[in-house]
Design a protein around this motif. Structure first.
Motif, PDB file in Angstrom:
ATOM      1  N   THR A 200      51.737 -24.205 -46.109  1.00  0.00           N
ATOM      2  CA  THR A 200      50.545 -24.044 -47.029  1.00  0.00           C
ATOM      3  C   THR A 200      50.992 -25.129 -48.226  1.00  0.00           C
ATOM      4  O   THR A 200      50.184 -26.000 -48.743  1.00  0.00           O
ATOM      5  CB  THR A 200      50.179 -22.746 -47.678  1.00  0.00           C
ATOM      6  OG1 THR A 200      50.046 -21.819 -46.660  1.00  0.00           O
ATOM      7  CG2 THR A 200      49.264 -22.973 -48.881  1.00  0.00           C
ATOM      8  N   THR A 204      48.192 -27.836 -47.506  1.00  0.00           N
ATOM      9  CA  THR A 204      47.062 -27.455 -48.268  1.00  0.00           C
ATOM     10  C   THR A 204      47.733 -26.926 -49.681  1.00  0.00           C
ATOM     11  O   THR A 204      47.342 -25.665 -49.916  1.00  0.00           O
ATOM     12  CB  THR A 204      46.236 -26.405 -47.647  1.00  0.00           C
ATOM     13  OG1 THR A 204      46.847 -25.413 -47.226  1.00  0.00           O
ATOM     14  CG2 THR A 204      45.565 -27.156 -46.683  1.00  0.00           C
ATOM     15  N   ARG A 207      45.630 -24.270 -51.964  1.00  0.00           N
ATOM     16  CA  ARG A 207      45.225 -22.910 -51.674  1.00  0.00           C
ATOM     17  C   ARG A 207      46.431 -21.923 -51.907  1.00  0.00           C
ATOM     18  O   ARG A 207      47.463 -22.405 -52.257  1.00  0.00           O
ATOM     19  CB  ARG A 207      45.271 -23.020 -50.037  1.00  0.00           C
ATOM     20  CG  ARG A 207      43.983 -23.605 -49.361  1.00  0.00           C
ATOM     21  CD  ARG A 207      43.982 -23.305 -47.992  1.00  0.00           C
ATOM     22  NE  ARG A 207      44.296 -22.034 -47.543  1.00  0.00           N
ATOM     23  CZ  ARG A 207      45.215 -21.658 -47.002  1.00  0.00           C
ATOM     24  NH1 ARG A 207      46.178 -22.356 -46.191  1.00  0.00           N
ATOM     25  NH2 ARG A 207      45.193 -20.342 -46.462  1.00  0.00           N
ATOM     26  N   GLU A 209      48.423 -18.414 -50.676  1.00  0.00           N
ATOM     27  CA  GLU A 209      49.076 -17.878 -49.290  1.00  0.00           C
ATOM     28  C   GLU A 209      49.785 -16.794 -49.565  1.00  0.00           C
ATOM     29  O   GLU A 209      50.817 -16.793 -50.307  1.00  0.00           O
ATOM     30  CB  GLU A 209      49.755 -18.736 -48.514  1.00  0.00           C
ATOM     31  CG  GLU A 209      50.145 -18.236 -46.994  1.00  0.00           C
ATOM     32  CD  GLU A 209      48.967 -18.064 -46.007  1.00  0.00           C
ATOM     33  OE1 GLU A 209      49.243 -17.227 -45.044  1.00  0.00           O
ATOM     34  OE2 GLU A 209      47.985 -18.783 -46.076  1.00  0.00           O
TER      35      GLU A 209
END
Length: 380
Positions: A200, A204, A207, A209
């Motif tokens: 993550t 990304t 984002r 997690e």
């Protein structure tokens, strides 16, 4: 300067030396990097002819995968920036960056000797492709490299002669291939939850997690850092035999140390999850949580070490004793690296204005409620 937008497609050349034969050096000179780039360009053309539409940019340096797989991919970012500064007309479609007087042209391109003993060395490169060809070239790289990405004999021979080592394998991988390989490696050693957070952060980072470690510690990624549940809070939620709980607590700290070491290598900060009732702090090699303030009616704060076989000091509790020897915990510190114990002790003695005398009984001490605590009677 470029007259059109070029998209960077990251690739690596993965070298697997014969066991016990790490390269004696981690960088190539400018001339060596240029010679290697010419060999690699020929290899890539044979594997994926579409590379002719792109510019090959190569860093003449050998990295461990933890150095390449860091948030923002700083090695590739530095390589791409340098490559974009070179007008295409000067060096045709290949540009290589090597060391000059022992220094690479940008700090991110300097491999760390800390990771030099790893079983695989990775040489990063980028293919800078025009917008119209980038998508097709990216697809072909993913297809062709994973299936038949072995380096050519001339390239492998040049590497062995130049580095003075034997190589088991030399093959090309896309960065996606490298991510997949690392995922499998982490899963193999029971660190799949850690990889979920790393992936993550890498792909990304905007984002969040959340996951659970193999031993049941809550961990999550958010805002560029990994946040771990406090080991003492985890312990307080457990039930059963006190001896087993103490053993499991040691296992949780061991796992947290594994996470800390790998997160540090990937340059991802580790902190305790924020809690208004338990202010937390993190420094190089340790985590610290505060539980309560000093109570004037109790004895001065003292430092107590929780120890486990094979792990040494797994936690330090700052505690005060009152009437009847009852101890109240003020803070818990967790040294995650051996060298961090001294700095953790220094911080606690300064914070509480006490002598750096660490009391230990060779075990993990739980209070009557099964929480991490301190002995009711003083240790001598």
């Amino acid at each position: 300067m470029e007259t059109q937008t070029l998209f960077a497609l990251p690739v690596v050349l993965a070298l697997e030396p014969v066991a016990g034969e790490p390269p004696a050096r981690l960088t190539f000179t400018r001339d060596e990097a240029a010679a290697l780039a010419a060999l690699i360009a020929a290899d890539l053309h044979a594997l994926v002819p579409q590379v002719d539409a792109a510019r090959l940019a190569l860093a003449g340096a050998l990295f461990d995968q933890v150095e390449l797989l860091r948030p923002g991919f700083p090695v590739w970012a530095a390589l791409d920036e340098l490559a974009r500064r070179v007008p295409r007309s000067q060096l045709e479609n290949v540009v290589a960056f090597g060391s000059h007087q022992g220094q690479m042209p940008a700090q991110p391109l300097e491999p760390s000797p800390t990771y030099a003993e790893g079983p695989m060395r990775l040489l990063p490169m980028s293919l800078l492709a025009p917008a119209g060809q980038a998508e097709e070239l990216s697809e072909q790289l993913e297809i062709q490299l994973v299936g038949r990405g072995e380096a050519g004999a001339l390239t492998a021979d040049w590497l062995m002669r130049t580095l003075g080592i034997r190589l088991e394998h030399v093959r090309y991988l896309s960065r996606n291939d490298l991510l997949a390989l690392t995922c499998v490696q982490y899963e193999h050693v029971n660190l799949a939850p850690l990889w979920a957070l790393l992936e993550t952060a890498l792909l990304t980072p905007y984002r969040e997690e959340a996951t659970m470690s193999a031993r049941g510690l809550a961990v999550r990624y958010a805002d560029g850092k990994v946040l771990a549940q406090s080991p003492s809070q985890w312990l307080a939620a457990q039930t059963g035999d006190a001896g087993q709980r103490a053993h499991d607590f040691a296992g949780i700290v061991f796992e947290l140390r594994q996470y800390a070491a790998l997160l540090d290598a990937h340059q991802l900060p580790l902190q305790l999850q924020p809690d208004a009732a338990r202010p937390a702090a993190a420094a190089d090699g340790y985590l610290l949580e505060s539980l309560s303030t000093v109570e004037p009616g109790y004895d001065p704060p003292t430092l107590f070490a929780h120890e486990a076989p094979g792990l040494g000091v797994v936690a330090i509790t700052v505690a005060q004793r009152g009437d009847g020897g009852h101890a109240r915990a003020l803070a818990h510190g967790y040294p995650l690296q051996p060298q961090a114990l001294g700095s953790l002790l220094a911080r606690l003695t300064d914070q509480y204005g006490i002598v750096a005398e660490l009391h230990a009984s060779g075990r993990i001490v739980l209070d009557a409620a099964g929480r991490l605590g301190a002995p009711a009677a003083a240790l001598h």
